[in-house]
Design a protein around this motif. Structure first.
Motif, PDB file in Angstrom:
ATOM      1  N   THR A 269      15.504  30.501  26.331  1.00 25.73           N
ATOM      2  CA  THR A 269      16.063  29.146  26.450  1.00 25.73           C
ATOM      3  C   THR A 269      15.673  28.625  27.818  1.00 25.73           C
ATOM      4  O   THR A 269      16.000  29.228  28.834  1.00 25.73           O
TER       5      THR A 269
ATOM      6  N   ASP B  83      14.578  17.718  29.003  1.00 24.80           N
ATOM      7  CA  ASP B  83      14.556  18.325  27.670  1.00 24.80           C
ATOM      8  C   ASP B  83      14.672  19.832  27.748  1.00 24.80           C
ATOM      9  O   ASP B  83      13.921  20.483  28.461  1.00 24.80           O
ATOM     10  N   GLU B  84      15.620  20.387  26.989  1.00 22.72           N
ATOM     11  CA  GLU B  84      15.701  21.840  26.885  1.00 22.72           C
ATOM     12  C   GLU B  84      14.634  22.294  25.921  1.00 22.72           C
ATOM     13  O   GLU B  84      14.333  21.616  24.959  1.00 22.72           O
ATOM     14  N   ARG B  85      14.086  23.444  26.209  1.00 18.41           N
ATOM     15  CA  ARG B  85      13.087  23.977  25.290  1.00 18.41           C
ATOM     16  C   ARG B  85      13.498  25.385  24.895  1.00 18.41           C
ATOM     17  O   ARG B  85      14.187  26.068  25.657  1.00 18.41           O
ATOM     18  N   TYR B  86      13.018  25.809  23.759  1.00 18.39           N
ATOM     19  CA  TYR B  86      13.311  27.154  23.289  1.00 18.39           C
ATOM     20  C   TYR B  86      12.008  27.803  22.895  1.00 18.39           C
ATOM     21  O   TYR B  86      11.071  27.146  22.455  1.00 18.39           O
TER      22      TYR B  86
ATOM     23  N   ASP C 180      13.294  20.516  21.322  1.00 22.88           N
ATOM     24  CA  ASP C 180      14.385  19.584  21.461  1.00 22.88           C
ATOM     25  C   ASP C 180      13.705  18.543  22.351  1.00 22.88           C
ATOM     26  O   ASP C 180      12.811  18.878  23.119  1.00 22.88           O
TER      27      ASP C 180
ATOM     28  N   SER D   3      13.103  17.921  17.016  1.00 24.74           N
ATOM     29  CA  SER D   3      14.501  18.400  16.993  1.00 24.74           C
ATOM     30  C   SER D   3      14.535  19.873  17.307  1.00 24.74           C
ATOM     31  O   SER D   3      13.530  20.562  17.250  1.00 24.74           O
ATOM     32  N   LYS D   4      15.735  20.348  17.615  1.00 22.50           N
ATOM     33  CA  LYS D   4      15.909  21.760  17.947  1.00 22.50           C
ATOM     34  C   LYS D   4      15.463  22.588  16.738  1.00 22.50           C
ATOM     35  O   LYS D   4      15.881  22.352  15.625  1.00 22.50           O
TER      36      LYS D   4
END
Lengths: 260, 774
Positions: free
Chosen positions: B406, B425-428, B462, B481-482
């Motif tokens: 994450t 923006d969070e990224r995974y 995301d 989107s996530k």
């Protein structure tokens, strides 16, 4: 007690020191440096042209007085900017047209250099204010002026702030402040400027709306003077053909305050 | 892929063709505290060239024909042990080795003829291994024993400079080293901006650095793997040890949970420089916070004969700040839960669930005017490894892992109304790998280790995915989107190494490995700082690829008193990342537009001569190397030196055991200066003199060298208690080494410019008191 603190500071590495050293530098061929500005406030185009010099040499950078300088507006109308002094060129009464792009051209020694800059309309200032800041880690106390304005929402705004203390303009690169609205778009901004003044000083503040390329240039050149980057490079100029310097077309709002 | 599994299946089933074979297996441990002896060996006296090496959990397995044998168990620092067995059926042994009584004697390095020529005979390239006891007396900054700093005294490993805990291995970047603490990745391995490393030597059992010939079980970084294993804790009785120093103190407690079955260890450290500052008259200095603390904890328990569980964790934090005006803190937290299971006497399994988190935040002001910026990276990792001891010539390792990352690159929050809240923006990301490797002995001279790893990385979204034009401006942005896959990257990583024993005292080794790296730390400044962001591979950023070939020659002489190792290597790096000139890296959602891409090349020669026995011990390391980069957008596309292109690097470490109570040590290091960018001219803008730059990294900093001295006084030892005082001097001849060189205008004469050198550390003495309750 004093001894203990001194010991601590020594221990954690405050044994650091600075000294001037000799460094062997290569000396590059001279490159042209052009500072251009077009102020909508006084409708004047000012250009200063010089060449680079050896870094440790005692000679001042040489001025260039044999260049041809012209400015072109959005309609392609060219106006000549004549030489008025050693390396200085100036054109007065050049009526600004807001929110249009101006191109400044310089021809010298068979080479052409060109820079474009958009002239934005001025953003008004709110009344200035000031506050007393006490000594911080050994610095002198003093009064700091607050920049107050309403940032227009939805537009990318870039600003340059130039202060004048008692009729002396603080006009060198490290004196400038820059402001953007990346984090403050549409807000009422109140920002202290940390050039400290004393009681009875008259402060004039010029709030310039500038192009993003000029904003980036001022930040980069301030970092270069600060000398704290490991990979220093020449600031990204808006001139073509590898000329150094920048072309700043700007409009201004002004405000004044006296520290009492 | 199919061929892969077919071959594996074939190898597994050929075993049934051999009749009347039984397996003797078990665990080799330290008799004083029950710690597993990683790397301990067992040899069958009656048979030539038959033996095995214990794995990281002390487990070994040997398959022999029915019969009677004498097994010889050895480990460096311990007395040999012989065990006679009648092998009529599979046998399981628990072996405890004793420390010889003469350990405190004049011969400082424990004399035990224990596979001293291990460096000659082991397969795989030479791994740099350290045990905290080996380096107890080596002087380092502030007298704090620091494994990471000592590692930088070995060839091929270069420190990133004073005030910097990052390191470079064979010309690679500082983000290209995988640093693992009990299998958990550590993203920022330093405290206080680089002055100390996060590893508390009291809690560490073993440290191995792989510079080349990286085994297939490791992956994720292009240049090296630093595998640090924590101690398990004394499972026989309570022990305490610690030390008090001028800058920080530490304490370790360990005890059995159930004698011989389980134990725990807790180790903590705290620095307290700021406590002294509280006595200052100036209120600003009084309010200054400047400290770090860390805690290592581990517990393990043996359930029955075949199972063992472990739980370990690390938590550390650094805080810098001045009252309410400014605060900066950061740290790592890791946790590992592990289950060792003996599937059979030939097959060992390890299952781990690992958590790792690194975050930083800084706060400015408080209350209505306060705001803060924070950033973090967090991993959850599930890992399964098998070791199959097929027969005495083949040991298979295979397994896989999956990591869920994450990324929270930055957020700005707070009460201050001038600023809008920004959350980048969070990224995974999902990173996974599978591997299969065999370690094979052919005849009595040739050892091969060959394997294949397949790894992949999926960037999940995301926020927005951006495309950029040649100038780094956004050309398109797509909402994601996530859970949407933005981009997948993957590939094979072949690994190969071979060693050929020429004689008992000589061997040659060869290796090739390819490593893929999906996470990158792009740094914009001279010093690695906690604010350097970790960026995942994406639709714009490709994975870094490191290809390295290496060859080495090793020679021991005078009964393994002297060990000479020489290695040469060539490394090719693809998809290297740097910032374009004038990049905006702060809270920038479109940061990928600021990156430019290129390639790198590093090659070199390393020589190390060690003296391992006698009153005088130590080593000399010399590295001759180059590290170059080429980017279309930097330096007009011309190849330039990487900052860490230090051509010569020399370390001389000497330790002298005077007598039972005094040990003297010294280390001298020398390296040619880092490549740096200096001006080649000047010009004037708005009345200021501006430096004019031409080539990137075309100049060199001045050469760096310093001498450190240390003296350890072992005070009168009692039956249950031993203690010592360590005096050390850092930079004993007070050389002013350059930390930075800045070009500025002379403040006394504005027409003149000058070069100003800043030195960080001059001569620094210190004292530490260490104790051990045993």
């Amino acid at each position: 007690m004093k001894a203990l603190i001194l010991l601590t500071l020594i221990i954690i590495g405050f044994t650091s020191c600075e000294k001037v050293i000799d460094v062997d530098l290569n000396e590059a061929n001279p490159v042209i440096a052009i500072e251009g500005s077009f102020s909508a406030e006084d409708s004047t185009v000012r250009v200063k042209i010089s060449l680079t010099a050896n870094y440790f040499g005692t000679n001042q950078p040489a001025s260039v007085s044999d260049a041809t300088v012209t400015i072109i507006d959005q309609n392609g109308i060219t106006s000549s900017v004549p030489l008025i002094g050693d390396g200085y060129y100036e054109l007065q009464n050049y009526i600004p047209s807001f929110n249009t792009v101006y191109t400044l051209n310089v021809v010298h020694n068979g080479q052409s250099y060109s820079a474009q800059c958009k002239l934005f309309s001025a953003v008004p200032l709110n009344p200035l204010s000031y506050e007393y800041f006490p000594s911080f880690f050994g610095s002198d106390p003093g009064y700091a002026v607050f920049l107050n304005f309403d940032d227009p929402i939805g537009i990318e705004n870039y600003y340059q702030i130039v202060l004048t203390k008692n009729d002396t303009t603080l006009n060198t690169i490290p004196d400038y402040y820059t402001q953007d609205d990346q984090l403050t778009d549409g807000n009422t901004v109140s920002r202290p400027l940390f050039t400290l003044f004393d009681i009875a000083d008259t402060i004039d503040l010029e709030f310039r709306s500038i192009d993003k390329k000029v904003y980036d240039y001022i930040n980069e050149i301030q970092a270069t003077i600060g000398g704290n980057s490991s990979a220093p490079a020449n600031p990204t100029s808006n001139w073509s053909n590898k000329a150094l310097g920048y072309f700043n077309a700007y409009s201004s709002s002004k405000g004044s305050i006296i520290i009492q | 892929m199919k061929l892969f599994f077919f071959v594996a299946f074939f190898l597994l089933t050929t075993n049934t063709l051999f009749a009347q074979n039984f397996t003797v297996s078990g665990t080799i441990k330290d008799s004083t505290n029950g710690e597993d002896l990683f790397g301990a060996s067992v040899r069958v006296k009656e048979l030539s060239n038959v033996g095995a090496v214990a794995n990281a959990y002390g487990f070994f397995s040997l398959t022999l024909e029915k019969g009677s044998y004498t097994l010889l168990f050895r480990s460096i620092g311990f007395s040999d042990k012989e065990v006679a067995i009648d092998l009529m059926e599979d046998k399981n042994l628990t072996i405890e080795l004793n420390i010889p009584k003469e350990v405190q004697e004049i011969d400082a390095v424990k004399v035990s003829a224990t596979k001293e020529n291990e460096n000659i005979t082991s397969s795989g390239m030479n791994v740099t291994k350290f045990n905290p006891k080996d380096i107890e007396t080596i002087p380092v900054l502030f007298g704090e024993k620091d494994i990471m700093k000592t590692l930088q005294l070995t060839p091929g490993v270069k420190s990133a400079g004073e005030g910097n805990a990052g390191f470079f291995v064979r010309g690679g970047g500082s983000d290209q080293n995988l640093v693992l603490l009990d299998e958990a990745p550590v993203y920022n391995a330093s405290h206080l901006l680089g002055f100390f490393s996060v590893f508390n030597s009291d809690a560490i059992k073993d440290l191995s650095l792989y510079k080349s010939g990286i085994p297939a079980e490791y992956g994720g970084r292009a240049s090296s793997v630093l595998d640090v294993k924590m101690r398990d804790g004394n499972n026989k009785k309570f022990g305490a040890s610690g030390g008090i120093g001028l800058i920080s103190s530490r304490l370790t407690l360990e005890a059995p949970i159930v004698k011989d079955k389980g134990s725990f260890i807790i180790s903590g450290r705290r620095s307290y420089v700021d406590l002294f500052l509280k006595a200052a008259p100036d209120t600003n200095i009084r309010d200054t916070k400047l400290f770090f603390y860390d805690l290592n904890a581990k517990a393990n328990y043996r359930i029955g004969e075949k199972d063992r569980i472990f739980l370990s964790g690390y938590f550390g934090r650094d805080k810098l700040g001045v009252g309410d005006a400014f605060g900066f803190n950061w740290g790592n937290a890791t946790a590992t839960a592990r289950w060792n299971h003996l599937i059979s006497s030939k097959m060992f399994s390890n299952t781990s669930v690992i958590f790792s988190n690194f975050d930083y935040e800084f706060n400015i002001g408080s209350g209505d005017e306060g705001f803060g910026v924070s950033s973090s990276i967090q991993d959850w990792n599930l890992k399964q490894d098998f070791s199959y001891y097929l027969n005495n010539s083949n040991t298979l390792k295979f397994g896989g892992n999956g990591i869920y990352h994450t990324f929270k690159p930055g957020s700005l929050t707070g009460e201050n109304e001038s600023f809008n809240e920004v959350i980048l923006d969070e990224r995974y990301g999902l990173e996974f790998a599978f591997y299969l490797q065999n370690e094979q002995k052919i005849g009595s001279r040739l050892n091969l280790m060959y394997g294949l790893r397949y790894s992949g990385f999926s960037l999940l979204g995301d926020g927005y995915a951006y495309e950029f034009d040649a100038n780094g401006e956004v050309s398109s942005s797509t909402a994601v989107s996530k859970g949407d896959v933005i981009q997948y990257h993957g590939g094979f990583e072949p690994r190969f190494s071979a060693s050929y024993i020429l004689t008992e005292n000589n061997s040659i080794k060869l290796s090739y490995n390819r490593n893929l790296q999906y996470l990158h730390q792009v740094s914009n400044s001279t010093t690695s700082s906690p604010t350097d962001i970790w960026v995942p591979s994406s639709n714009n950023v490709k994975p870094q690829i490191g290809d390295q070939v290496a060859a080495g020659y090793y020679h021991n002489f005078k009964q393994n008193t002297y060990v000479i190792s020489t290695e040469i290597y060539y490394k090719n790096l693809l998809n290297q990342i740097d910032y374009r000139d004038g990049a905006e890296s702060f809270l920038n959602n479109e940061i990928e537009g600021e990156f430019v891409y290129g390639t790198g090349k590093a090659y070199g020669f390393e020589l190390q001569v060690q003296k391992k026995k006698g009153k005088f011990t130590g080593w000399i390391s010399y590295t001759l190397s180059r590290s170059l980069r080429n980017f279309d957008d930097i330096n007009d596309g011309q190849t330039f030196s990487a900052r860490q292109d230090r051509i010569h690097d020399i370390s001389v470490v000497l330790m002298y055991r005077l007598n039972k109570s005094l040990a003297f040590s010294s280390s001298w290091i020398y390296y040619t200066g880092d490549a740096a960018t200096f001006p080649s001219g000047k010009y004037e803008i708005n009345g200021s003199i501006i430096p004019f730059y031409t080539e990137r990294n075309g100049y060199r900093m001045p050469d760096y060298h310093r001498l450190d001295l240390g003296l350890t006084w072992y005070m009168k030892e009692r039956e249950k208690f031993e203690h010592n005082m360590n005096f050390s001097i850092y930079n004993a001849y007070n050389r002013e080494n350059a930390y930075a060189i800045n070009f500025k205008v002379n403040p006394d004469n504005p027409d003149q410019t000058q070069a100003v050198q800043t030195t960080l550390f001059k001569i620094i003495p210190s004292i530490t008191y260490n104790f051990n309750l045993k």
